[in-house]
Design an enzyme around this catalytic site. Structure first.
Site, short mmCIF file in Angstrom:
data_model
loop_
_atom_site.label_atom_id
_atom_site.label_comp_id
_atom_site.label_asym_id
_atom_site.label_seq_id
_atom_site.Cartn_x
_atom_site.Cartn_y
_atom_site.Cartn_z
CE1 TYR A 1 -14.18 3.45 -8.13
CE2 TYR A 1 -16.13 3.40 -9.12
CZ TYR A 1 -15.01 2.78 -8.26
OH TYR A 1 -15.02 1.50 -7.48
CG ASP B 1 -1.75 0.48 1.47
OD1 ASP B 1 -3.05 0.20 1.13
OD2 ASP B 1 -2.30 2.15 1.07
CB THR C 1 -18.69 4.59 0.73
OG1 THR C 1 -19.07 3.27 2.09
CG2 THR C 1 -19.23 3.50 -0.56
CB THR D 1 -14.54 1.43 3.04
OG1 THR D 1 -14.76 1.41 1.83
CG2 THR D 1 -14.69 -0.19 2.87
CG ASP E 1 2.26 5.50 -6.74
OD1 ASP E 1 1.22 4.40 -6.94
OD2 ASP E 1 3.16 6.40 -6.99
CE LYS F 1 -12.65 0.21 -9.16
NZ LYS F 1 -11.73 -0.60 -8.74
#
Ligand SMILES: NC(=O)c1ccc[n+]([C@@H]2O[C@H](COP(=O)([O-])OP(=O)(O)OC[C@H]3O[C@@H](n4cnc5c(N)ncnc54)[C@H](O)[C@@H]3O)[C@@H](O)[C@H]2O)c1
Length: 278
Positions: free
Chosen positions: A182, A38, A220, A217, A64, A186
């Site tokens: 986004y 991460d 949201t 999480t 990254d 996806k």
């Protein structure tokens, strides 16, 4: 035998949210070792501590997602530390250019911007910036591609197959589930998953996607800051009427990571509270 016995998992975006929940669930099922990769070191080290407290083994690696060499290094770290890589979960992701997991202020700013954009969708579509488009596509799609290449390369060399799990979204199939870059990123992750599944099947590497609905999480946070009537409106699209919990996605990841899904590849599973029933 526990469902992850003997398996080593690498989890991108494992510092928070769905990646972290998956790491902890894999630990409960006796995973041999977990690499938390991460960009957030403190949060990542905290996840490592939680895994160790639960009796598991884990290391943190700086990643990254858009850096190809970083992706190769995270896989090498798994092999060096734990002897192999058997499972990859790609949970590193962003919703917009300024997204920083856990930065509530940035989400408040974004919520205000979104509320204005919703008033004029055509204008926000034509005004979308190249920087926004590129950053989201880079992290979500190109980052996933790099991680898949690095993991699959090591799995081929090992010669014992493996399981790769990508984090797509309901946004992979529904344009209302996020901003333009986004949802497009996806959709790309979903096609990348299917393509990789076909190409890697001869090597006994399975590749599947999870397409969650709205899950509790940092991603949201908007559900906690938007006006109640907006939240209510959004939840109307979810027959179960609530956001999902990270553990409900982690359980899906566990199924795909374990041998219980041994004849499944190129599939997308939607733990989404019934979003796709219409
Ligand atoms: N939460 C949801 O409702 C939801 C729904 C559908 C799909 N998803 C997808 O699930 C994945 C995980 O999201 P989450 O909800 O756990 O969010 P999160 O913010 O809790 O976790 C995302 C993690 O990715 C890391 N990350 C972001 N950019 C990175 C980069 N460039 N390099 C390395 N790490 C990076 C963050 O530091 C963070 O730890 C994302 O791909 C997201 O799009 C989430």
């Amino acid at each position: 035998m526990a469902r992850m016995s003997g398996k080593v998992a690498v989890i991108t975006g494992g510092a928070n949210g769905l990646g972290k929940a998956s790491a902890l669930r894999f630990t409960e099922e006796d995973a041999k070792g977990i690499v938390i990769a991460d960009m957030l070191e403190d949060a990542g080290l905290e996840t490592v501590s939680m895994i160790e407290d639960a009796g598991g083994k884990a290391i943190f690696v700086n990643l990254d997602a858009v850096n190809r060499v970083n992706n190769q290094e995270m896989v090498e770290a798994a092999v060096t530390e734990f002897g192999s890589i058997d499972v990859l979960v790609t949970a590193a992701g962003i919703t917009h250019q300024d997204y920083l997991s856990g930065d509530r202020e940035a989400e408040v700013k974004m919520a205000i911007k979104r509320a204005q954009e919703i008033e004029n969708p055509a204008q926000q579509f034509v005004d979308g910036s190249l920087e926004e488009w590129q950053k989201v596509i880079d992290v979500n799609l190109t980052g996933t591609y790099f991680a898949l290449q690095a993991a699959a390369s090591a799995m081929i060399e090992q010669g014992k197959g493996g399981s790769i799990i990508t984090l797509a979204s309901i946004a992979a199939k529904h344009p209302d589930a996020g901003p333009t870059p986004y949802v497009v990123s996806k959709a790309g992750v979903w096609m990348l998953t299917k393509k990789a599944a076909r190409e890697l099947a001869p090597e006994n590497i399975r590749v599947n996607a999870i397409g969650p609905g709205f899950i509790e999480t940092h991603m949201t946070t908007i559900f906690e800051i938007a006006p109640p009537e907006r939240v209510e409106e959004t939840l109307k699209s979810v027959p179960m009427g609530r956001r999902g919990l990270p553990i409900e996605i982690a359980n899906t990841a566990l199924f795909l990571a374990s041998d219980e899904s041994s004849y499944m590849t190129g599939e997308i599973l939607h733990p989404d509270g019934g979003y796709f029933t219409d």
